[in-house]
Design a protein around this motif. Structure first.
Motif, mmCIF file in Angstrom:
data_model
loop_
_atom_site.group_PDB
_atom_site.id
_atom_site.type_symbol
_atom_site.label_atom_id
_atom_site.label_comp_id
_atom_site.label_asym_id
_atom_site.label_seq_id
_atom_site.Cartn_x
_atom_site.Cartn_y
_atom_site.Cartn_z
ATOM 1 N N GLN A 44 1.780 -3.918 -4.435
ATOM 2 C CA GLN A 44 1.476 -4.334 -2.947
ATOM 3 C C GLN A 44 0.017 -4.314 -2.443
ATOM 4 O O GLN A 44 -0.486 -5.079 -1.817
ATOM 5 C CB GLN A 44 2.334 -3.492 -2.097
ATOM 6 N N PHE A 45 -0.509 -3.143 -2.960
ATOM 7 C CA PHE A 45 -1.934 -2.770 -2.434
ATOM 8 C C PHE A 45 -2.797 -3.530 -3.062
ATOM 9 O O PHE A 45 -3.895 -4.163 -2.231
ATOM 10 C CB PHE A 45 -2.378 -1.088 -2.674
ATOM 11 N N GLY A 46 -2.452 -4.192 -4.237
ATOM 12 C CA GLY A 46 -3.323 -5.216 -5.023
ATOM 13 C C GLY A 46 -3.219 -6.564 -4.084
ATOM 14 O O GLY A 46 -4.122 -7.104 -4.105
ATOM 15 N N LEU A 47 -2.293 -6.945 -3.774
ATOM 16 C CA LEU A 47 -1.980 -8.266 -2.849
ATOM 17 C C LEU A 47 -2.836 -8.185 -1.502
ATOM 18 O O LEU A 47 -3.487 -9.255 -1.196
ATOM 19 C CB LEU A 47 -0.569 -8.539 -2.575
ATOM 20 N N LEU A 48 -2.741 -6.760 -0.999
ATOM 21 C CA LEU A 48 -3.297 -6.893 0.339
ATOM 22 C C LEU A 48 -4.968 -6.676 0.039
ATOM 23 O O LEU A 48 -5.563 -7.533 0.929
ATOM 24 C CB LEU A 48 -3.011 -5.481 1.025
ATOM 25 N N PHE A 51 4.871 -9.143 5.817
ATOM 26 C CA PHE A 51 4.539 -9.779 7.150
ATOM 27 C C PHE A 51 3.266 -10.943 6.946
ATOM 28 O O PHE A 51 3.188 -11.756 7.398
ATOM 29 C CB PHE A 51 4.249 -8.774 8.017
ATOM 30 N N LEU A 52 2.114 -10.196 6.126
ATOM 31 C CA LEU A 52 1.201 -11.123 6.197
ATOM 32 C C LEU A 52 1.199 -12.383 5.303
ATOM 33 O O LEU A 52 0.801 -13.510 5.629
ATOM 34 C CB LEU A 52 -0.315 -10.269 5.613
ATOM 35 N N ILE A 53 1.900 -12.029 4.240
ATOM 36 C CA ILE A 53 2.154 -13.241 3.257
ATOM 37 C C ILE A 53 3.219 -14.238 3.891
ATOM 38 O O ILE A 53 3.069 -15.502 3.749
ATOM 39 C CB ILE A 53 2.480 -12.952 1.880
ATOM 40 N N LEU A 68 7.645 1.304 1.222
ATOM 41 C CA LEU A 68 8.351 0.704 2.306
ATOM 42 C C LEU A 68 7.430 0.128 3.223
ATOM 43 O O LEU A 68 7.322 -0.965 3.530
ATOM 44 C CB LEU A 68 9.553 1.376 2.900
ATOM 45 N N LEU A 69 6.570 0.747 3.767
ATOM 46 C CA LEU A 69 5.343 0.643 4.550
ATOM 47 C C LEU A 69 4.596 -0.508 4.196
ATOM 48 O O LEU A 69 4.193 -1.441 4.816
ATOM 49 C CB LEU A 69 4.562 1.923 5.282
ATOM 50 N N LEU A 70 3.982 -0.319 3.033
ATOM 51 C CA LEU A 70 3.235 -1.258 2.414
ATOM 52 C C LEU A 70 3.685 -2.550 2.174
ATOM 53 O O LEU A 70 3.237 -3.447 2.236
ATOM 54 C CB LEU A 70 2.376 -0.579 1.058
ATOM 55 N N PHE A 71 4.940 -2.551 1.718
ATOM 56 C CA PHE A 71 5.690 -3.833 1.345
ATOM 57 C C PHE A 71 5.808 -4.557 2.595
ATOM 58 O O PHE A 71 5.897 -5.540 2.629
ATOM 59 C CB PHE A 71 7.121 -3.540 0.479
ATOM 60 N N ALA A 72 6.390 -3.809 3.610
ATOM 61 C CA ALA A 72 6.359 -4.405 5.099
ATOM 62 C C ALA A 72 5.326 -5.214 5.642
ATOM 63 O O ALA A 72 5.386 -6.601 6.006
ATOM 64 C CB ALA A 72 7.047 -3.470 6.027
ATOM 65 N N VAL A 73 4.308 -4.490 5.563
ATOM 66 C CA VAL A 73 2.725 -5.310 5.627
ATOM 67 C C VAL A 73 2.532 -6.130 4.909
ATOM 68 O O VAL A 73 2.109 -7.426 5.473
ATOM 69 C CB VAL A 73 1.775 -4.065 5.605
ATOM 70 N N THR A 74 2.675 -6.278 3.605
ATOM 71 C CA THR A 74 2.429 -7.287 2.555
ATOM 72 C C THR A 74 3.375 -8.618 3.133
ATOM 73 O O THR A 74 2.719 -9.591 2.955
ATOM 74 C CB THR A 74 2.552 -6.901 1.008
ATOM 75 N N PRO A 99 9.280 -13.909 0.158
ATOM 76 C CA PRO A 99 9.869 -12.678 -0.961
ATOM 77 C C PRO A 99 9.846 -12.894 -2.634
ATOM 78 O O PRO A 99 9.410 -12.297 -3.245
ATOM 79 C CB PRO A 99 11.306 -12.803 -0.640
ATOM 80 N N GLN A 100 10.069 -14.305 -2.902
ATOM 81 C CA GLN A 100 9.778 -14.927 -4.207
ATOM 82 C C GLN A 100 8.330 -14.592 -4.695
ATOM 83 O O GLN A 100 7.992 -14.327 -5.752
ATOM 84 C CB GLN A 100 10.352 -16.251 -4.278
ATOM 85 N N PHE A 101 7.367 -15.057 -3.976
ATOM 86 C CA PHE A 101 6.073 -14.988 -4.131
ATOM 87 C C PHE A 101 5.671 -13.583 -4.393
ATOM 88 O O PHE A 101 5.077 -13.326 -5.269
ATOM 89 C CB PHE A 101 5.311 -15.669 -2.716
ATOM 90 N N ILE A 102 6.042 -12.616 -3.473
ATOM 91 C CA ILE A 102 5.804 -11.370 -3.596
ATOM 92 C C ILE A 102 6.275 -10.499 -4.847
ATOM 93 O O ILE A 102 5.466 -9.866 -5.548
ATOM 94 C CB ILE A 102 6.137 -10.463 -2.435
#
Length: 263
Positions: free
Chosen positions: A162-166, A253-255, A245-251, A110-113
């Motif tokens: 979040q989309f940029g991280l993905l 999960f992956l990170i 919320l959906l995009l944050f949840a995916v991000t 979470p801190q990373f994100i």
């Protein structure tokens, strides 16, 4: 909470603050590219649609075309720069291999994100503020609900961070990373109602436009600024909130699993 670590008091939030500071300083060091360039681009849009067409045409009763298009241009600056900040930074860390140095630090997912996200939001909202300041030379906006406008801009910057991280996680090259901007974000922005309202479209195309996720961001922000929109303000916030919320949840999960970060 502070812990004793290596003979000194250790603040578990220090990695978060350090990474956030690093990310902010990173885009400030190249401010000509990260801040000045998008502001100049937005200024050209403002000149075309403000100085040349602003008072000559109108697509929304009671407002000039410049007043109609400026909210979309502000949000476009927010979206593009929030996405660019996280995507370029994380991808470069993966590409150069120094992401490994970050992963061995005591920073939680979470801190990373949120460190990457907060820096991206500061850059995106900063560019949006600059675009609005320049727009004052072309038209004045009523700001019907400034708090709602700020909230929508903040949601937009958070969502595209979040989309940029993905994008940075899944991209294998610089060309692949640029495709997200050129073939996905920009078309969705241009077709999301930046330059026209849905009310002037035929029913079929208006229905298709409602499938565009960016339409709800743009219309919601414009509604908060001008006081009128194609959708009720609460509908725009609901749809954008679910997307975020959906995009944050995916991000997360992956990170959280380090997906493609250690490769």
């Amino acid at each position: 909470m502070k812990l004793e670590h290596a003979g000194r008091r250790y603040n578990r939030w220090q990695p978060f603050f350090t990474l956030t500071r690093k990310e902010i300083l990173r885009f400030l060091r190249v401010s000509t590219q990260t801040l000045l360039a998008p502001i100049v681009s937005a200024s050209l849009y403002l000149f075309v649609f403000g100085a040349t067409l602003g008072e000559r045409i109108s697509v929304l009763e009671g407002f000039s075309y410049a007043q109609f298009v400026i909210p979309g241009l502000i949000l476009m600056g927010v979206i593009n720069n929030a996405f660019a900040n996280t995507s370029s930074s994380l991808f470069m860390s993966r590409y150069l291999g120094n992401i490994v140095d970050l992963l061995v630090t005591p920073i939680t997912p979470p801190q990373f994100i949120f460190a990457y996200t907060l820096a991206a939001m500061i850059r995106g909202l900063g560019v949006g503020l600059a675009v609005w300041t320049i727009s004052l030379f072309f038209a004045r906006l009523p700001w019907a609900d400034p708090l709602a406008a700020l909230a929508m801009a903040a949601l937009a910057s958070f969502l595209f961070a979040q989309f940029g991280l993905l994008a940075a996680i899944f991209a294998n090259s610089f060309d692949a990373l640029s495709m997200f901007t050129n073939f996905l974000i920009l078309p969705l922005i241009y077709l999301g109602g930046v330059f026209y309202p849905l009310s002037i479209l035929p029913d079929f195309w208006a229905g298709i436009s409602r499938l565009n996720p960016l339409f709800y961001l743009i219309d919601g922000f414009r509604h908060a600024v001008l006081g009128v929109g194609d959708l009720p303000l609460h509908t725009a916030f609901t749809v954008v909130g679910v997307q975020t919320l959906l995009l944050f949840a995916v991000t997360a999960f992956l990170i959280g699993r380090g997906y493609r970060l250690r490769n």
